[in-house]
Design an enzyme around this catalytic site. Structure first.
Site, mmCIF file in Angstrom:
data_model
loop_
_atom_site.group_PDB
_atom_site.id
_atom_site.type_symbol
_atom_site.label_atom_id
_atom_site.label_comp_id
_atom_site.label_asym_id
_atom_site.label_seq_id
_atom_site.Cartn_x
_atom_site.Cartn_y
_atom_site.Cartn_z
ATOM 1 N N ASP A 76 -93.745 33.911 -49.256
ATOM 2 C CA ASP A 76 -93.780 32.276 -48.996
ATOM 3 C C ASP A 76 -94.466 31.564 -49.930
ATOM 4 O O ASP A 76 -95.549 30.967 -49.683
ATOM 5 C CB ASP A 76 -94.109 32.283 -47.463
ATOM 6 N N ASN A 105 -93.354 27.698 -51.107
ATOM 7 C CA ASN A 105 -94.395 27.841 -49.919
ATOM 8 C C ASN A 105 -93.497 26.780 -48.727
ATOM 9 O O ASN A 105 -93.359 25.648 -49.207
ATOM 10 C CB ASN A 105 -95.594 27.468 -50.284
ATOM 11 N N ARG A 156 -89.722 34.235 -41.539
ATOM 12 C CA ARG A 156 -89.319 35.073 -40.511
ATOM 13 C C ARG A 156 -87.902 34.913 -40.534
ATOM 14 O O ARG A 156 -87.095 35.784 -40.153
ATOM 15 C CB ARG A 156 -89.914 34.760 -39.252
ATOM 16 N N ASP A 185 -96.625 41.125 -39.297
ATOM 17 C CA ASP A 185 -97.461 40.218 -40.097
ATOM 18 C C ASP A 185 -98.208 40.937 -41.151
ATOM 19 O O ASP A 185 -98.662 42.155 -41.243
ATOM 20 C CB ASP A 185 -98.613 39.731 -39.049
ATOM 21 N N SER A 186 -98.350 40.367 -42.353
ATOM 22 C CA SER A 186 -98.944 40.912 -43.327
ATOM 23 C C SER A 186 -100.109 41.215 -43.400
ATOM 24 O O SER A 186 -100.620 41.987 -44.370
ATOM 25 C CB SER A 186 -98.513 40.171 -44.661
ATOM 26 N N ASP A 226 -94.116 30.937 -32.436
ATOM 27 C CA ASP A 226 -93.663 32.126 -31.937
ATOM 28 C C ASP A 226 -93.589 32.234 -30.375
ATOM 29 O O ASP A 226 -92.837 32.993 -29.924
ATOM 30 C CB ASP A 226 -94.475 33.556 -32.443
#
Length: 715
Positions: free
Chosen positions: A43, A70, A78, A94-95, A180
């Site tokens: 992103d 971005n 997502r 998640d990264s 979320d």
């Protein structure tokens, strides 16, 4: 190209160096790359995130990388991944986090086997980042949000059936924070079942070293307003008004409404609070916060919501500014209720009801059991102390309460006798907090014997008319009373077994001989002797104190009709001090069931003593267990593992080591082989059939393992 089972979607923004571990953990899943696709969306990162993703993609055909500008939120990448996903299931990773190697295989298997649409894998904290724990206390193959703690965790780090998401056309709202929660809430509310994998560490949750987590950087209340409103609207859309909706709404009232007000509201400007935030929050309260929800909240949250309902802006801001000082104010005891002595308590100008300040049901009970001993004639005496925090122990009237969970017996209450104690915190207020109680088993139930079954013990602690009930813990020393045979006043001799549950609480079994975990043996089987009629062979192992410091050992014992049982013990340990300890008689004493300490010195050889009633020659041995249906109560919540007491296992003849095997005494002279390398040694025990019935093995008679065909007994 075959359709993958799982699509793993990873949004990434300036995610180095954690990103490498994250992607690698997905690539190394035991489910196999042929069953997997990984979609990583860069992103608009300004560090080496994009280069690292391209490097990893060159080594893994299952990894697909998307580069984009971005977006300022994890929601957009997502959604990009969702649009590209082809798997039967979708998992959001998640990264900065990573997966356990077998996580996806286990979660997919759970969903396939139970037909569930959402699977929660156990989360593990890395570096102290908070993770949910209540929902992961046990594995749940199929549950829902009303009968589990699943709704307490609304993060999207879960396995979702993709057909559910596509049927709902479900995507993440483009919010910077709380994006979320409405997504997961909608999936929960429409899911055909939820599964929980709690027996494997699936998801490792950590903070980034550079502190760039959006959850941490977007910490203003204004960042949360849109997501919170959408949570309320989502619940209202899918649930009709009533108790079920209130149960789910309560989560959002506590965590998305009241919580942020206490610790984030004062970060905003006075103008934004008055013109934007305050009117919005009042609207939530008027539309979705009902009286049943308010009644279940903490007193300070109740006060906050009553002020919002009454449109008392200035009082609301004052209460939030002075929250720390007001939390330490005292309490008022009146008519059996305890109230928080807040400055607004019974302020007629404000008009907040007394119920908003009532803390009675939330006061913790502090108690300790000092001793529990049999006094003869079936009387169990328990001593200790108990008091209600913030309530002086005046006019104590504490009662012991027995509740049978596996039979239809009515509740039994036994009054305690107050006694003075010293050394307690705020000792002057609790000098009369001590108690002594005698449980007379033959007359406890209003003059009748205590019924057969398993009884949980509670304390109804009373002082100044205030009553709080708490589950009784085991004695602090860890020692529990011996098993007792009660005869006086009972219809027939009855075995009463005190035992400790998984939560460290004290319980009584009447007439069923509950296995006690402090007996250092484990019975593995029973069979009739091949050549000696009337001789039952019991095989098993000794562990823990019964086996000494060097592990397990084998033991043999047999008794033919009309003869006393004799034993031979085989030690697998080397000669010397440790082998001398193996001859201490610990296993023999444990098998006799005598209420002595298995670690006591050996006593002289003597025949087994005959006792009246159905006392087992072989005491029950399986591990300590939790009473079914029992949950932590009061100040027992969150208790740790069991406290091991010293159980049955008294004196018996000293065992004699035999290096080559175990000779069965009193029978046909059969020799049990010595254990081979790598095998667990076994013990062989012969016991007599008595007039009172078969002895129990591990808490069960032979019939529990299937009928034993036996020859007639010759005398």
């Amino acid at each position: 190209m075959p359709q993958p089972r799982v699509s793993v979607i990873v949004p990434a923004y300036n995610a180095m160096p954690e990103l490498t571990d994250c992607i690698t953990s997905a690539m190394e899943q035991t489910i196999g790359l042929d069953q997997l696709e990984i979609i990583a969306v860069n992103d608009g990162s300004t560090d080496d995130t994009g280069k690292e993703l391209d490097r990893l993609a060159a080594t893994c055909p299952a990894l697909r990388v998307v580069h984009q500008e971005n977006s300022g939120t994890a929601a957009v990448p997502r959604n990009v991944g969702l649009d590209l996903a082809r798997g039967d299931y979708v998992f959001f990773l998640d990264s900065d986090d990573y997966l356990g190697p077998d996580a996806l295989r286990r979660m997919v298997a759970m969903a396939d086997e139970n037909g569930t649409d959402v699977v929660l894998g156990k989360m593990v904290s890395v570096g102290g980042r908070p993770v949910p724990t209540a929902v992961f206390k046990s594995t749940q193959p199929r549950t829902d949000i009303f009968s589990s703690a699943a709704y307490r965790t609304l993060g999207c780090w879960k396995l979702f059936r993709r057909s559910l998401l596509e049927r709902l056309n479900l995507r993440f709202p483009p919010f910077r924070n709380t994006e979320d929660k409405p997504f997961t809430a909608a999936a929960y509310l429409n899911a055909d079942g939820i599964s929980v994998v709690a027996d494997y560490d699936c998801y490792y949750h950590r903070d980034r070293a550079n502190g760039n987590n959006l959850t941490l950087t977007a910490q203003n209340l204004s960042h949360r307003m849109q997501g919170t409103r959408m949570c309320f609207e989502t619940v209202a859309r899918y649930l009709e008004p009533g108790p079920r909706r209130d149960q789910i709404m309560r989560r959002h009232v506590e965590w998305e409404l009241c919580g942020p007000l206490w610790w984030l509201l004062l970060r905003e400007s006075d103008e934004d609070i008055r013109e934007h935030i305050y009117p919005e929050i009042r609207d939530w309260v008027e539309n979705w916060v009902t009286d049943p929800i308010i009644e279940k909240l903490e007193p300070r949250d109740r006060l906050l919501l009553h002020l919002l309902r009454a449109d008392r802006f200035e009082e609301l801001m004052t209460v939030i500014r002075n929250a720390k000082e007001d939390a330490e104010r005292g309490h008022v005891v009146e008519d059996g209720r305890v109230y928080w002595q807040h400055p607004l308590f019974r302020d007629a100008a404000v008009g907040v009801p007394d119920s908003a300040f009532d803390v009675t049901g939330r006061l913790p009970v502090r108690h300790r059991i000092e001793s529990a001993d049999w006094r003869g004639d079936g009387v169990l005496r328990i001593t200790g102390h108990a008091y209600i925090e913030n309530v002086a122990s005046l006019d104590p009237a504490t009662e012991l309460v027995l509740r049978c969970y596996d039979a239809g017996h009515p509740e039994v209450r036994v009054p305690t006798r107050a006694r003075a104690v010293t050394g307690l915190p705020d000792g002057e207020r609790h000098t009369d907090a001590g108690f002594t109680v005698d449980i007379a088993l033959p007359t406890a139930a209003s003059g009748a014997p205590l019924g057969r079954g398993r009884w949980n013990l509670f304390l109804d602690v009373r002082a100044q008319g205030v009553s709080r009930t708490v589950r009784m813990k085991s004695p602090e020393s860890g020692w529990t009373p011996r098993q007792e045979i009660v005869t006086a006043g009972m219809e027939k001799p009855t075995v009463v077994t005190p035992y400790v549950t998984k939560w460290g609480n004290l319980s009584l079994d009447v007439g069923q001989e509950v296995p006690r975990g402090d007996t250092p043996c484990r019975v593995t089987g029973t069979s009739w002797h091949a050549s000696r009629p009337g001789t039952l062979i019991v095989t098993g192992t000794l562990t823990g104190d019964g086996a000494g410091t060097s592990g397990r050992r084998a033991c043999a014992c047999a008794a033919a009709p009309g003869s006393a049982a004799r034993r031979r013990c085989v030690s697998t340990r080397p000669t010397g001090a440790s082998q001398r300890r193996s001859r201490s008689g610990g296993c023999a004493r444990a098998l006799d069931g005598d209420p002595g300490d298995v670690r006591s010195p050996p006593r002289r050889r003597r025949p087994l003593r005959r006792r009246p009633g159905p006392r087992p020659l072989v005491p029950p041995c399986p591990p300590l267990h939790r009473t079914p249906g029992e949950e932590p109560v009061g100040d027992d919540a969150g208790a740790g593992g069991p406290r091991r007491g010293r159980g049955p296992g008294g004196a018996a003849p000293a065992a004699r080591a035999h290096p080559g095997g175990a000779e069965v005494a009193g029978g046909g002279g059969r020799r049990a082989p010595a254990p081979a390398d790598g095998e667990s040694p076994a013990q062989t025990v012969g016991v007599r059939r008595t007039a009172v019935g078969w002895p129990r093995v591990g808490g069960r008679g032979p019939s529990a393992q299937g009928p034993l065909e036996h020859p007639p007994v010759t005398r």
